[in-house]
Design a protein around this motif. Structure first.
Motif, PDB file in Angstrom:
ATOM      1  N   THR A   1       0.579  -6.191  -4.287  1.00  0.00           N
ATOM      2  CA  THR A   1      -0.481  -5.378  -4.909  1.00  0.00           C
ATOM      3  C   THR A   1      -1.284  -6.246  -5.874  1.00  0.00           C
ATOM      4  O   THR A   1      -2.501  -6.087  -6.016  1.00  0.00           O
ATOM      5  CB  THR A   1       0.135  -4.169  -5.641  1.00  0.00           C
ATOM      6  OG1 THR A   1       0.951  -3.451  -4.719  1.00  0.00           O
ATOM      7  CG2 THR A   1      -0.933  -3.219  -6.160  1.00  0.00           C
TER       8      THR A   1
ATOM      9  N   ASN B   1      -3.746  -8.237  -3.869  1.00  0.00           N
ATOM     10  CA  ASN B   1      -4.900  -7.401  -3.479  1.00  0.00           C
ATOM     11  C   ASN B   1      -5.899  -7.298  -4.632  1.00  0.00           C
ATOM     12  O   ASN B   1      -7.111  -7.467  -4.442  1.00  0.00           O
ATOM     13  CB  ASN B   1      -4.444  -5.986  -3.104  1.00  0.00           C
ATOM     14  CG  ASN B   1      -3.542  -5.959  -1.875  1.00  0.00           C
ATOM     15  OD1 ASN B   1      -3.450  -6.939  -1.143  1.00  0.00           O
ATOM     16  ND2 ASN B   1      -2.864  -4.849  -1.666  1.00  0.00           N
TER      17      ASN B   1
ATOM     18  N   GLU C   1      -9.851  -6.095   1.031  1.00  0.00           N
ATOM     19  CA  GLU C   1      -8.493  -5.623   1.305  1.00  0.00           C
ATOM     20  C   GLU C   1      -8.482  -4.927   2.652  1.00  0.00           C
ATOM     21  O   GLU C   1      -9.126  -3.886   2.822  1.00  0.00           O
ATOM     22  CB  GLU C   1      -8.009  -4.672   0.203  1.00  0.00           C
ATOM     23  CG  GLU C   1      -6.527  -4.375   0.343  1.00  0.00           C
ATOM     24  CD  GLU C   1      -6.031  -3.260  -0.575  1.00  0.00           C
ATOM     25  OE1 GLU C   1      -6.713  -2.923  -1.555  1.00  0.00           O
ATOM     26  OE2 GLU C   1      -4.956  -2.723  -0.276  1.00  0.00           O
TER      27      GLU C   1
ATOM     28  N   ARG D   1       0.821  -1.215   0.000  1.00  0.00           N
ATOM     29  CA  ARG D   1       0.000   0.000   0.000  1.00  0.00           C
ATOM     30  C   ARG D   1       0.853   1.264   0.000  1.00  0.00           C
ATOM     31  O   ARG D   1       0.559   2.212  -0.685  1.00  0.00           O
ATOM     32  CB  ARG D   1      -0.931  -0.037   1.230  1.00  0.00           C
ATOM     33  CG  ARG D   1      -1.808   1.137   1.388  1.00  0.00           C
ATOM     34  CD  ARG D   1      -3.282   0.860   1.218  1.00  0.00           C
ATOM     35  NE  ARG D   1      -3.682   0.113   0.066  1.00  0.00           N
ATOM     36  CZ  ARG D   1      -3.781   0.619  -1.166  1.00  0.00           C
ATOM     37  NH1 ARG D   1      -3.448   1.868  -1.409  1.00  0.00           N
ATOM     38  NH2 ARG D   1      -4.194  -0.137  -2.157  1.00  0.00           N
TER      39      ARG D   1
END
Ligand SMILES: NC(=O)c1ccc[n+]([C@@H]2O[C@H](COP(=O)([O-])OP(=O)(O)OC[C@H]3O[C@@H](n4cnc5c(N)ncnc54)[C@H](OP(=O)(O)O)[C@@H]3O)[C@@H](O)[C@H]2O)c1
Length: 486
Positions: free
Chosen positions: A388, A391, A457, A374
């Motif tokens: 990422t 996610n 998430e 993040r």
């Protein structure tokens, strides 16, 4: 230019040097180039930016990627492009923008399943921006409609968008905001005896999490890892710790083994012991637990491992993907191999797990991601891109599996697992609140119990630990047909 842009500083856009537009295959790049020409900004549309490029907008993330090979080409292509331009971008004053098509909200809405695997592209811009603070960066996600509309919205964003590093240009202009609160009390999605497969679940922090879940109800657990279970001689079994084992191997090698070989022997035994200890603890909690030595990225071997579990236990009800490795390096120094092993363990691992569990109706799909993804931790491009991607794929999977609890947990740093004692000292010196093992495990259970409508998430960090400690008192612990709080 009449009106200075409100967001991205105009100084980022080149006056003397060209702005390189790395082309897409949907025709956006020439349309965007034409728009820049109207405000006097010279562009060059290229398939690969030259090493001295200081300003680039990478549009190749708009390409349709129907196969895993297409996705891989984009991800690995951008890695080599960024490394190639590292010296010029690091010098500062430039611009690096990635553009992807994962639905306009970073896979949170309307993202085609295959495109979601491109989700990791955003981490390139975020990590570059952290490693090279003088570089202006932006990761843009668009909902692809037609080339002209996309070019117009990109032009508007680049000339006058806000300062955010991640922007979704879908129905609305959005910036991602994962949930960062402890999950409310819920109920287990499982029946007693349900079958869970956990990559990386025999060791490290995932083992803690699995044990906490197993304390709630009897489950059947298939734990996957690469470590081989070593049969120890009586003599070895008497050596309780790493130091004793190391001394033993040094003495018995009589100077013939390198320190690296000795370390490898010690690590093999310690890993094997950790696996056996997890299995024994799960059995003591009333679960059936098996360990399969398998690399989760190897689809055929994974399929064989899961088939053998299915033969004895039946269908699989839950998948937890916690396998992960670290190879931290600055972008400029990261080798393709270092990028690949970290990326593949997480991303190819998830792809393989989803492929081989296609026949199963999952009640839980949970990935162990990281807060690093993040924030774009410097020195962790490989890890950030991989997490990422997890996610984004979990967000897209949720749309396909409305009744399943789908989670991509952005863990902060734990006091354990891949956080070695040296790393722990580093975090403590920086004032980072580490996640305690019990606290983290309980927070994990709370997420699994949070229900199919809960956030996909989520961020679970040490700072939230205090909240989890009080939450833990509410997790239902079932034992001997009764229920009690833990
Ligand atoms: N610890 C933290 O602070 C932290 C923070 C954020 C996120 N996470 C995430 O949590 C997960 C677990 O981390 P950890 O700290 O427990 O690390 P760890 O102690 O290094 O454990 C990693 C686990 O992954 C397994 N593994 C690695 N590569 C594999 C492969 N190709 N196939 C199958 N298994 C594989 C390892 O087993 P073998 O070595 O036997 O294969 C081990 O069980 C990781 O995904 C990590 O990114 C951890």
């Amino acid at each position: 230019m009449e009106r200075p842009p409100a967001g991205m500083p105009v100084s980022c856009l080149p006056q003397a040097r060209p702005l390189y537009l790395v082309a897409d295959d949907r025709g956006v790049a020439p349309l965007l180039a034409a728009k820049f020409a109207t405000v006097g900004i010279a562009t060059q549309v290229v398939s690969v930016a030259p090493a001295d490029a200081t300003h680039l907008v990478v549009l190749s993330g708009l390409n349709r990627c129907p196969t895993p090979q297409d996705v891989e080409r984009e991800i690995f292509g951008l890695f080599s492009q960024l490394r190639n331009c590292a010296a010029a971008l690091r010098a500062g004053g430039g611009l690096f923008v990635t553009v992807q098509d994962t639905g306009g909200a970073f896979a949170a809405h309307h993202c085609d399943g295959q495109q979601a695997w491109l989700g990791g592209l955003a981490a390139f811009a975020k990590t570059a921006g952290r490693e090279w603070p003088q570089l202006a960066v932006k990761a843009i996600d668009v909902a692809f409609t037609d080339p002209e509309t996309v070019a117009a919205s990109l032009f508007e964003e680049l000339m006058g968008g806000g300062p955010e590093r991640e922007v979704g240009l879908g129905e609305n202009r959005t910036t991602p905001s994962p949930i960062a609160v402890a999950a409310p009390l819920g109920r287990s999605p499982f029946n007693d005896g349900d079958v869970l497969v956990v990559s990386g679940g025999a060791r490290g922090v995932a083992a803690e999490c699995v044990l906490a879940l197993a304390a709630c109800q009897p489950l059947r657990l298939g734990l996957l890892g690469r470590s081989v279970l070593v049969e120890e001689s009586r003599e070895l079994a008497r050596l309780a710790d790493e130091t004793a084992l190391r001394q033993h191997f040094i003495a018995s090698a009589s100077g013939k083994a390198t320190p690296m070989e000795i370390n490898r022997q010690v690590s093999r035994i310690m890993a094997s012991r950790e696996v056996r200890s997890t299995l024994a603890n799960l059995t003591a909690l009333g679960c059936e637990a098996r360990y399969k030595t398998v690399d989760v990225t190897q689809t055929a071997a994974l399929e064989a491992a899961l088939d053998s579990l299915r033969q004895d236990w039946g269908a699989i009800h839950g998948v937890i993907h916690a396998a992960g490795v670290l190879r931290d390096k600055a972008i400029a120094d990261m080798t393709p191999d270092q990028f690949a092993i970290v990326f593949r363990t997480k991303v190819d691992g998830l792809r393989a797990l989803l492929r081989v569990t296609q026949p199963d109706t999952l009640k839980l799909l949970c990935c162990f991601s990281s807060i690093a993804a993040r924030v774009g931790n410097p020195g962790q491009l490989n890890y950030n891109v991989a997490n990422t991607t997890l996610n984004a794929v979990c967000l897209a999977e949720k749309v396909r599996r409305p009744d399943c609890v789908v989670k991509s947990i952005g863990w902060g740093a734990w006091d354990g697992g891949m956080v070695t004692p040296a790393l722990k000292r580093h975090f403590e010196a920086q004032g980072v609140d580490l996640i305690g093992r019990q606290t983290g495990a309980r927070a994990f259970v709370a997420e699994v119990f949070a229900g199919a409508d809960s956030a996909v998430e989520v961020l679970l960090t040490g700072a939230l630990g205090r909240g989890f400690a009080s939450l833990a008192g509410h997790i239902i612990h079932r034992e001997n047909h009764g229920e009690k709080d833990v």
